[in-house]
Design a protein around this motif. Structure first.
Motif, PDB file in Angstrom:
ATOM      1  N   GLU A 198      -1.497  13.040  -8.441  1.00  0.00           N
ATOM      2  CA  GLU A 198      -1.900  13.914  -7.353  1.00  0.00           C
ATOM      3  C   GLU A 198      -2.896  13.772  -6.434  1.00  0.00           C
ATOM      4  OE1 GLU A 198      -4.290  16.455 -10.244  1.00  0.00           O
ATOM      5  OE2 GLU A 198      -2.740  17.571 -11.436  1.00  0.00           O
ATOM      6  N   GLY A 199      -2.634  12.407  -6.138  1.00  0.00           N
ATOM      7  CA  GLY A 199      -2.745  11.910  -4.755  1.00  0.00           C
ATOM      8  C   GLY A 199      -2.912  12.470  -3.589  1.00  0.00           C
ATOM      9  N   PRO A 200      -2.708  12.199  -2.517  1.00  0.00           N
ATOM     10  CA  PRO A 200      -2.588  13.074  -1.097  1.00  0.00           C
ATOM     11  C   PRO A 200      -2.088  12.577  -0.837  1.00  0.00           C
ATOM     12  CG  PRO A 200      -4.805  11.927  -0.946  1.00  0.00           C
ATOM     13  CD  PRO A 200      -4.203  12.149  -2.427  1.00  0.00           C
ATOM     14  N   ARG A 201      -0.336  13.984  -0.701  1.00  0.00           N
ATOM     15  CA  ARG A 201       0.623  13.050   0.128  1.00  0.00           C
ATOM     16  C   ARG A 201       0.110  12.426   1.761  1.00  0.00           C
ATOM     17  NH1 ARG A 201       4.982  18.049   2.529  1.00  0.00           N
ATOM     18  NH2 ARG A 201       3.893  18.853   4.070  1.00  0.00           N
ATOM     19  N   GLU A 202      -0.488  12.906   2.296  1.00  0.00           N
ATOM     20  CA  GLU A 202      -0.785  12.386   3.706  1.00  0.00           C
ATOM     21  C   GLU A 202      -0.850  11.109   3.857  1.00  0.00           C
ATOM     22  OE1 GLU A 202      -2.456  15.168   1.872  1.00  0.00           O
ATOM     23  OE2 GLU A 202      -1.617  16.918   3.425  1.00  0.00           O
ATOM     24  N   ARG A 203      -1.812  10.577   2.601  1.00  0.00           N
ATOM     25  CA  ARG A 203      -1.850   9.280   3.213  1.00  0.00           C
ATOM     26  C   ARG A 203      -0.861   8.198   3.062  1.00  0.00           C
ATOM     27  NH1 ARG A 203      -6.534   7.518  -1.121  1.00  0.00           N
ATOM     28  NH2 ARG A 203      -4.872   7.632  -2.609  1.00  0.00           N
ATOM     29  N   VAL A 204       0.795   8.838   2.394  1.00  0.00           N
ATOM     30  CA  VAL A 204       1.902   8.574   2.172  1.00  0.00           C
ATOM     31  C   VAL A 204       1.964   8.117   3.658  1.00  0.00           C
ATOM     32  CG1 VAL A 204       4.392   8.600   0.944  1.00  0.00           C
ATOM     33  CG2 VAL A 204       1.558   8.743   0.145  1.00  0.00           C
ATOM     34  N   LEU A 205       2.235   9.700   3.869  1.00  0.00           N
ATOM     35  CA  LEU A 205       2.483   9.891   5.257  1.00  0.00           C
ATOM     36  C   LEU A 205       1.676   8.933   6.993  1.00  0.00           C
ATOM     37  CD1 LEU A 205       3.680  14.181   5.073  1.00  0.00           C
ATOM     38  CD2 LEU A 205       4.302  12.079   5.098  1.00  0.00           C
TER      39      LEU A 205
ATOM     40  N   LEU B 110       1.236  -1.186  -0.054  1.00  0.00           N
ATOM     41  CA  LEU B 110       0.231  -0.142  -0.136  1.00  0.00           C
ATOM     42  C   LEU B 110       0.703   1.168  -0.005  1.00  0.00           C
ATOM     43  CD1 LEU B 110      -2.853   0.930   0.063  1.00  0.00           C
ATOM     44  CD2 LEU B 110      -2.916   1.246   2.855  1.00  0.00           C
ATOM     45  N   LEU B 111       1.754   1.305   0.856  1.00  0.00           N
ATOM     46  CA  LEU B 111       2.948   2.372   0.903  1.00  0.00           C
ATOM     47  C   LEU B 111       3.007   3.015  -0.323  1.00  0.00           C
ATOM     48  CD1 LEU B 111       4.679   4.581   2.220  1.00  0.00           C
ATOM     49  CD2 LEU B 111       6.375   2.621   2.476  1.00  0.00           C
ATOM     50  N   ASP B 112       3.881   2.207  -1.641  1.00  0.00           N
ATOM     51  CA  ASP B 112       4.006   2.508  -2.310  1.00  0.00           C
ATOM     52  C   ASP B 112       3.393   2.545  -3.594  1.00  0.00           C
ATOM     53  OD1 ASP B 112       7.045   2.107  -1.975  1.00  0.00           O
ATOM     54  OD2 ASP B 112       7.048  -0.515  -1.618  1.00  0.00           O
ATOM     55  N   ARG B 113       1.609   2.351  -3.406  1.00  0.00           N
ATOM     56  CA  ARG B 113       0.541   2.204  -4.112  1.00  0.00           C
ATOM     57  C   ARG B 113       0.686   3.890  -4.098  1.00  0.00           C
ATOM     58  NH1 ARG B 113      -3.364  -2.551  -2.714  1.00  0.00           N
ATOM     59  NH2 ARG B 113      -4.732  -1.161  -3.945  1.00  0.00           N
ATOM     60  N   TYR B 114       0.472   4.640  -2.659  1.00  0.00           N
ATOM     61  CA  TYR B 114      -0.059   6.139  -2.654  1.00  0.00           C
ATOM     62  C   TYR B 114       1.020   6.703  -2.855  1.00  0.00           C
ATOM     63  CZ  TYR B 114      -4.016   4.481   0.946  1.00  0.00           C
ATOM     64  OH  TYR B 114      -4.857   4.027   1.051  1.00  0.00           O
TER      65      TYR B 114
ATOM     66  N   ASP C 292      11.402  12.478   2.206  1.00  0.00           N
ATOM     67  CA  ASP C 292      12.014  13.730   0.384  1.00  0.00           C
ATOM     68  C   ASP C 292      11.753  14.228  -0.596  1.00  0.00           C
ATOM     69  OD1 ASP C 292      14.482  15.096  -0.695  1.00  0.00           O
ATOM     70  OD2 ASP C 292      14.374  13.572  -2.288  1.00  0.00           O
ATOM     71  N   GLU C 293      11.337  13.178  -1.318  1.00  0.00           N
ATOM     72  CA  GLU C 293      10.367  12.831  -2.564  1.00  0.00           C
ATOM     73  C   GLU C 293       8.949  13.950  -2.577  1.00  0.00           C
ATOM     74  OE1 GLU C 293      10.045   8.387  -3.266  1.00  0.00           O
ATOM     75  OE2 GLU C 293       7.713   8.552  -2.294  1.00  0.00           O
ATOM     76  N   LEU C 294       8.510  13.886  -1.274  1.00  0.00           N
ATOM     77  CA  LEU C 294       7.179  14.382  -0.859  1.00  0.00           C
ATOM     78  C   LEU C 294       7.425  16.029  -0.494  1.00  0.00           C
ATOM     79  CD1 LEU C 294       5.312  11.503   1.120  1.00  0.00           C
ATOM     80  CD2 LEU C 294       5.129  12.003  -1.296  1.00  0.00           C
ATOM     81  N   ASP C 295       8.565  16.569  -0.345  1.00  0.00           N
ATOM     82  CA  ASP C 295       9.006  17.561  -0.121  1.00  0.00           C
ATOM     83  C   ASP C 295       8.316  17.622   1.659  1.00  0.00           C
ATOM     84  OD1 ASP C 295      10.377  20.199   0.553  1.00  0.00           O
ATOM     85  OD2 ASP C 295       8.358  21.061  -0.488  1.00  0.00           O
ATOM     86  N   ALA C 296       8.292  16.866   1.961  1.00  0.00           N
ATOM     87  CA  ALA C 296       7.676  16.544   3.930  1.00  0.00           C
ATOM     88  C   ALA C 296       8.638  16.491   4.729  1.00  0.00           C
ATOM     89  CB  ALA C 296       7.068  15.255   3.938  1.00  0.00           C
ATOM     90  N   PHE C 297      10.064  17.365   4.284  1.00  0.00           N
ATOM     91  CA  PHE C 297      11.179  17.103   5.993  1.00  0.00           C
ATOM     92  C   PHE C 297      10.667  17.710   6.966  1.00  0.00           C
ATOM     93  CE2 PHE C 297      13.711  14.076   3.815  1.00  0.00           C
ATOM     94  CZ  PHE C 297      14.471  14.211   4.697  1.00  0.00           C
ATOM     95  N   ASP C 298       9.494  19.327   6.775  1.00  0.00           N
ATOM     96  CA  ASP C 298       8.243  19.475   8.542  1.00  0.00           C
ATOM     97  C   ASP C 298       8.094  18.401   9.225  1.00  0.00           C
ATOM     98  OD1 ASP C 298       6.721  19.393   5.965  1.00  0.00           O
ATOM     99  OD2 ASP C 298       5.561  21.064   6.046  1.00  0.00           O
TER     100      ASP C 298
END
Length: 284
Positions: A30-37, A18-22, A76-82
């Motif tokens: 254009e899926g939400p990055r929140e689901r990956v996180l 699921l992680l890699d599908r998200y 990094d790929e999600l620009d989510a280092f915050d």
């Protein structure tokens, strides 16, 4: 040319976790990055580290250094280092850092878990450029401030300065550190000194089989420290496109010691390779 994204999407739905599908949906649909996180947090432990087969060949629940690197590349790929996961992971790294300032390749606790046979370590493992260098490079890229980073950076400079010959995996840790560390003059000097040794670890035949390390493994995106001629990169991009057109995804080229890791790595690698095609302008 077939619709590589559509074929890869089918491949991922058939085989990937699921992680890699998200990840695919966030990067290409254009899926939400929140689901990956949210999914990535399921691999996180109370100590701030990551385990639980985020690195598919490490099946144990306990935190290990290498899964933190995988988590950092995803952030990094999600620009989510915050995300708060970054600083708590740094706290974990500080807790396992050796006196020389690096984190070990793998901790002895691995012995009590299911894992690939190459994950072995002595009782008191030293710090290692794998994964310390990649971790430090990514933290520098995103301007993260944490006490762990100063000592880790010093460790990387000292160890890189001692390198004369290297291995593919160590080289693939050195390259992103030199790409991302702020001291550009020192990084460029070390890159010039080590370029030949790094190239000696590269497999240039795109049709080679076995545990080969190709130019796109070292240069998954255009770099300010170019290792390869443009013609080499284009030839390997062509080969990658051909593989995806034929198979729909990318399967690992190293030994698969239990069936599930083949699927888990295939999903991770497929998204990774699609990112490379995008970075070089081959995908929308």
């Amino acid at each position: 040319m077939p619709d590589l994204l559509a074929q890869a999407e089918t491949f991922l739905h058939d085989q990937a976790r699921l992680l890699d599908r998200y990840r695919f949906e966030a990067l290409f649909r254009e899926g939400p990055r929140e689901r990956v996180l949210d999914t990535l947090r399921c691999y996180r432990n109370p100590d701030g580290g990551f385990g639980n087969a985020l690195e598919p060949d490490l099946r144990g629940a306990a935190s290990q250094p290498e899964p933190v690197e995988i988590a950092f590349w995803i952030l990094d790929e999600l620009d989510a280092f915050d995300d708060p996961m970054v600083l708590t992971a740094c706290d974990y790294l500080a807790s396992i850092t050796t006196p020389d300032g690096g984190v070990p390749f793998v901790l002895p606790s691995v012995r009590s878990t299911r894992r690939a046979p190459w994950w072995e370590t002595p009782d008191d493992p030293p710090g290692h450029l794998i994964p310390t260098a990649s971790l430090a490079g990514l933290l520098h890229k995103h301007g993260i401030t944490h006490p762990w980073l100063e000592g880790a950076t010093r460790f990387c400079w000292e160890r890189i300065g001692q390198v004369k010959e290297t291995t593919p995996y160590e080289a693939r840790a050195i390259v992103p550190f030199l790409e991302l560390v702020p001291d550009r003059e020192r990084a460029e000097a070390e890159f010039t000194r080590l370029k030949g040794a790094i190239l000696d670890t590269v497999t240039f035949d795109p049709e080679a089989s076995g545990d080969a390390h190709f130019p796109l493994d070292f240069a998954p995106a255009p770099s300010r420290l170019p290792l390869f001629e443009p013609e080499t990169i284009e030839r390997h991009l062509d080969a990658l496109e051909g593989m995806l057109a034929r198979d729909g995804g990318v399967v690992p080229n190293w030994p698969i010691w239990t069936p599930v890791v083949g699927h888990e790595w295939a999903g991770y690698l497929t998204v990774h390779r699609l990112k490379t095609l995008h970075a070089y302008g081959r995908l929308p």
